[in-house]
Motif scaffolding. Structure first.
Motif, PDB file in Angstrom:
ATOM      1  N   LEU A  44      66.027 -57.912  24.785  1.00  0.00           N
ATOM      2  CA  LEU A  44      65.760 -59.253  24.288  1.00  0.00           C
ATOM      3  C   LEU A  44      66.239 -59.387  22.848  1.00  0.00           C
ATOM      4  CD1 LEU A  44      62.158 -60.031  25.624  1.00  0.00           C
ATOM      5  CD2 LEU A  44      64.364 -60.194  26.783  1.00  0.00           C
ATOM      6  N   ASP A  45      66.822 -60.530  22.548  1.00  0.00           N
ATOM      7  CA  ASP A  45      67.243 -60.871  21.190  1.00  0.00           C
ATOM      8  C   ASP A  45      66.318 -61.970  20.701  1.00  0.00           C
ATOM      9  OD1 ASP A  45      68.653 -61.205  18.830  1.00  0.00           O
ATOM     10  OD2 ASP A  45      70.139 -62.536  19.734  1.00  0.00           O
ATOM     11  N   PHE A  46      65.636 -61.749  19.575  1.00  0.00           N
ATOM     12  CA  PHE A  46      64.667 -62.700  19.043  1.00  0.00           C
ATOM     13  C   PHE A  46      65.304 -63.500  17.912  1.00  0.00           C
ATOM     14  CE2 PHE A  46      60.353 -63.104  16.667  1.00  0.00           C
ATOM     15  CZ  PHE A  46      60.216 -64.424  17.105  1.00  0.00           C
ATOM     16  N   ILE A  47      65.407 -64.820  18.096  1.00  0.00           N
ATOM     17  CA  ILE A  47      65.926 -65.710  17.057  1.00  0.00           C
ATOM     18  C   ILE A  47      64.726 -66.371  16.387  1.00  0.00           C
ATOM     19  CG2 ILE A  47      67.404 -67.692  16.557  1.00  0.00           C
ATOM     20  CD1 ILE A  47      69.055 -66.954  18.985  1.00  0.00           C
ATOM     21  N   ARG A  48      64.447 -65.946  15.167  1.00  0.00           N
ATOM     22  CA  ARG A  48      63.181 -66.281  14.502  1.00  0.00           C
ATOM     23  C   ARG A  48      63.263 -67.600  13.726  1.00  0.00           C
ATOM     24  NH1 ARG A  48      61.527 -61.271  10.987  1.00  0.00           N
ATOM     25  NH2 ARG A  48      59.512 -62.348  10.944  1.00  0.00           N
ATOM     26  N   GLY A  49      62.059 -68.060  13.336  1.00  0.00           N
ATOM     27  CA  GLY A  49      61.968 -69.275  12.541  1.00  0.00           C
ATOM     28  C   GLY A  49      62.384 -70.487  13.352  1.00  0.00           C
ATOM     29  N   GLU A  50      62.969 -71.468  12.678  1.00  0.00           N
ATOM     30  CA  GLU A  50      63.407 -72.694  13.354  1.00  0.00           C
ATOM     31  C   GLU A  50      64.925 -72.764  13.445  1.00  0.00           C
ATOM     32  OE1 GLU A  50      61.460 -75.961  11.308  1.00  0.00           O
ATOM     33  OE2 GLU A  50      59.850 -75.918  12.801  1.00  0.00           O
TER      34      GLU A  50
END
Length: 309
Positions: A44-50
């Motif tokens: 999994l690749d986590f794209i953080r924030g907005e």
């Protein structure tokens, strides 16, 4: 560990919570668990924030399949499942045990099944989350001080109705623009989970932190259902277990951190105040009959949830 597979599955987790906020950390914990337990089988690749947008925008991307995972405040799903408007109504839940009773109820199960079949989002796990409090540029000692307060609230119909019921003048301001809005007077107040408010530094722009404790958030992790159904039973089981472990970790973390976070706000110069919320609760209860008549949620649902043990 997941059994041998021919190729590693890749997927994207879309975040929308402030960096290092409790749901940002919950989601990172989930991603770490999946990547560790499914090493070589799923990544999994986590794209953080907005970076991908706000909560509603990320949820829409999960619906379309452009993003596979999302996790945050359960009440955002009320934009598509009207029955869930009620979970963001003020003073609905007495305590975390009451929240858990709701999660185990048929009402909750029917709502998430509707979300899955009609919108293509499967909720993998949910648990009690943060308590929502408010910050303001002027002191709030009672319900009378809320009159006319320019209040930033989320883009959720019930939140707008709640803060109108409590006497404020709700304003729609993006979460990422709220600190500036509080600093410049565009808004005079805002509300949110304790960890989220601290992470966004709202208490530095609006130094009055009031323990309204008006909503107990339900934390969740969800997945695009079609993508989930295309995975092997082993990966499905891994994801479900990791999601439950992650939301439980969030619940334990929130419980341990809330008092300490309020202390940190005070150390930063904020004034943390506890008030008598009974008049606020009374206003919220008086409005229930009208909200049900207006179709905010099915008639009798509020009473049904109040009766849960």
């Amino acid at each position: 560990m997941v059994g041998t597979a021919s190729a590693e599955v890749a997927a994207v987790f879309g975040g929308a919570d402030p960096l290092e906020g409790v749901y940002d950390r919950q989601n990172q914990h989930f991603v770490d668990l999946v990547n560790e337990r499914g090493a070589g089988q799923i990544k999994l690749d986590f794209i953080r924030g907005e970076q991908l947008g706000n909560d509603v925008q990320v949820i829409e991307q999960v619906m379309s399949g452009a993003v596979q995972f999302y996790g945050d405040d359960f009440s955002f799903y009320s934009n598509w499942v009207p029955e869930l408007n009620i979970v963001s109504w003020g003073f609905l839940f007495r305590d975390n045990a009451h929240v858990q009773a709701f999660i185990e109820s048929n009402t909750y199960k029917n709502a998430i099944e509707k979300l899955r079949t009609e919108q293509g989002i499967r909720v993998l796990a949910a648990a009690p989350g943060q308590i929502r409090v408010m910050v303001s540029t002027r002191p709030i000692k009672g319900v009378e001080d809320l009159a006319g307060l320019k209040m930033r609230v989320p883009e959720i119909r019930t939140y707008l109705a709640l803060w109108e019921t409590l006497g404020t003048a709700p304003a729609r301001v993006a979460w990422g623009e709220t600190f500036l809005g509080l600093s410049t007077g565009v808004v005079e107040g805002a509300e949110g989970g304790i960890s989220s408010i601290y992470g966004a530094k709202f208490h530095e722009a609006a130094k009055n932190v009031t323990r309204t404790d008006h909503v107990r958030i339900i934390a969740n992790i969800a997945v695009n259902d079609a993508w989930f159904q295309s995975q092997s039973p082993e990966i499905q089981e891994l994801l479900t277990e990791a999601a439950q472990d992650a939301v439980n970790w969030q619940m334990e973390t929130v419980t341990a951190e809330q008092a300490a976070t309020l202390d940190k706000m005070a150390a930063d110069g904020a004034v943390v105040t506890e008030i008598d919320v009974a008049p606020l609760r009374e206003r919220s209860e008086v409005a229930v009959e009208k909200l049900e008549a207006d179709g905010f949620w099915p008639k009798g649902l509020w009473a049904e949830i109040q009766a849960l043990d």
